[in-house]
Enzyme design. Sequence first.
Site, PDB file in Angstrom:
ATOM      1  N   LYS A   1      74.018  44.041 -16.984  1.00 14.51           N
ATOM      2  CA  LYS A   1      73.684  44.336 -15.588  1.00 14.51           C
ATOM      3  C   LYS A   1      74.075  45.754 -15.194  1.00 14.51           C
ATOM      4  CE  LYS A   1      74.731  39.513 -14.421  1.00 14.51           C
ATOM      5  NZ  LYS A   1      75.600  38.620 -13.607  1.00 14.51           N
TER       6      LYS A   1
ATOM      7  N   ARG B   1      83.727  40.057 -40.605  1.00 13.73           N
ATOM      8  CA  ARG B   1      85.103  40.186 -41.080  1.00 13.73           C
ATOM      9  C   ARG B   1      86.061  40.618 -39.975  1.00 13.73           C
ATOM     10  NH1 ARG B   1      81.570  40.531 -44.655  1.00 13.73           N
ATOM     11  NH2 ARG B   1      80.627  42.100 -43.334  1.00 13.73           N
ATOM     12  N   THR B   2      85.710  41.651 -39.230  1.00 12.68           N
ATOM     13  CA  THR B   2      86.650  42.179 -38.247  1.00 12.68           C
ATOM     14  C   THR B   2      86.922  41.166 -37.137  1.00 12.68           C
ATOM     15  OG1 THR B   2      85.876  44.428 -38.695  1.00 12.68           O
ATOM     16  CG2 THR B   2      87.137  44.095 -36.681  1.00 12.68           C
TER      17      THR B   2
ATOM     18  N   ARG C   1      84.872  45.942 -30.206  1.00 15.84           N
ATOM     19  CA  ARG C   1      83.949  46.765 -30.985  1.00 15.84           C
ATOM     20  C   ARG C   1      82.869  47.234 -30.023  1.00 15.84           C
ATOM     21  NH1 ARG C   1      81.699  45.285 -36.785  1.00 15.84           N
ATOM     22  NH2 ARG C   1      83.795  46.128 -37.181  1.00 15.84           N
TER      23      ARG C   1
ATOM     24  N   HIS D   1      87.256  53.503 -37.111  1.00 13.31           N
ATOM     25  CA  HIS D   1      87.544  52.073 -37.280  1.00 13.31           C
ATOM     26  C   HIS D   1      88.971  52.008 -37.826  1.00 13.31           C
ATOM     27  CE1 HIS D   1      87.195  47.912 -37.885  1.00 13.31           C
ATOM     28  NE2 HIS D   1      86.035  47.823 -38.504  1.00 13.31           N
TER      29      HIS D   1
END
Length: 306
Positions: free
Chosen positions: A82, A52-53, A103, A131
């Site tokens: 890395k 969704r986000t 995120r 969030h």
Amino acid sequence: MRHVSTVRQFDLQETTRLIERAEYLRTAKRAEIQKNLAGMLVATLFYEPSTRTRLSFEAAVYRLGGQVISAENAQENSSSKKGETLADVFRIVGAYVDAIVIRHHSSTELEQAMPYAPVPVINAGAGSGEHPTQALLDVYTIWRELGRIDNLSVAVLGDLKYGRTVHSLLRMFAMMSNISLKLYYPEGLGLPGDLLSEMAQAGVRVEHAASVEEALAGADVVYQTRIQAERLEALEEVCAASDYAIQAKHLSVLPAHARILHPLPRVGEIDPAIDPDARAAYFRQAENGLYLRMALLEQVLKGELS
């Protein structure tokens, strides 16, 4: 230039402005808004899974006439594997785009790296921290469903310890008037102590329920969440979803005007048999995220955040 890192940076005036803009964008003709972000490029960097986000942010950019470059599963499919630092990622990616939506698995690392970004960074979920855009769309949903965002009795169920959506939403509630919370959660997964203190200082009334029925009784809003299994520190923290799940039988104690929200995905916390009920607002909630994020992107990219 302004980063979006926490709900603490939004006040009621700004939240209301975002809600009003989201409502306009919901019904605006595509041709009227297609030039709003024309010529702008947004990078979406997702170090953790998202449906969704990520998709709503990317759809929001495209609907406003902008373009997107994306790194899904960036933890494995970027130079982070890395050992590149997030600060360096922001320096590099920020040279290519006008804004970054990210995120990340660490709220601390994200916060420390943001000052190195030459373009605005939007927190799209950071570890078990916050969030913020989810909380904004949650408040938008409550406003659309109930016509107000104050004078609310709210039941919050599920994983309150690691649930970043809960942490952000409760901080939004702390800005509002006459909010009472009733919490029901598995043992060991209650609210962090600092967040409980914030609620007390803000005058938010907090009670603890002994059952799903007790939590739902008299609630205006029910906010259900899943167990954040990926963040559990020990196997013994795992508990059965059925212990706090909302079943069809529980709706008899829920007022007719109430609304059930869930940030999704659900993994057993809400019986699918509830979905047709008018009080089940979680799919409408997910749709609202598109319009709220459109409004936020406009403000971030046009430099209008106060």
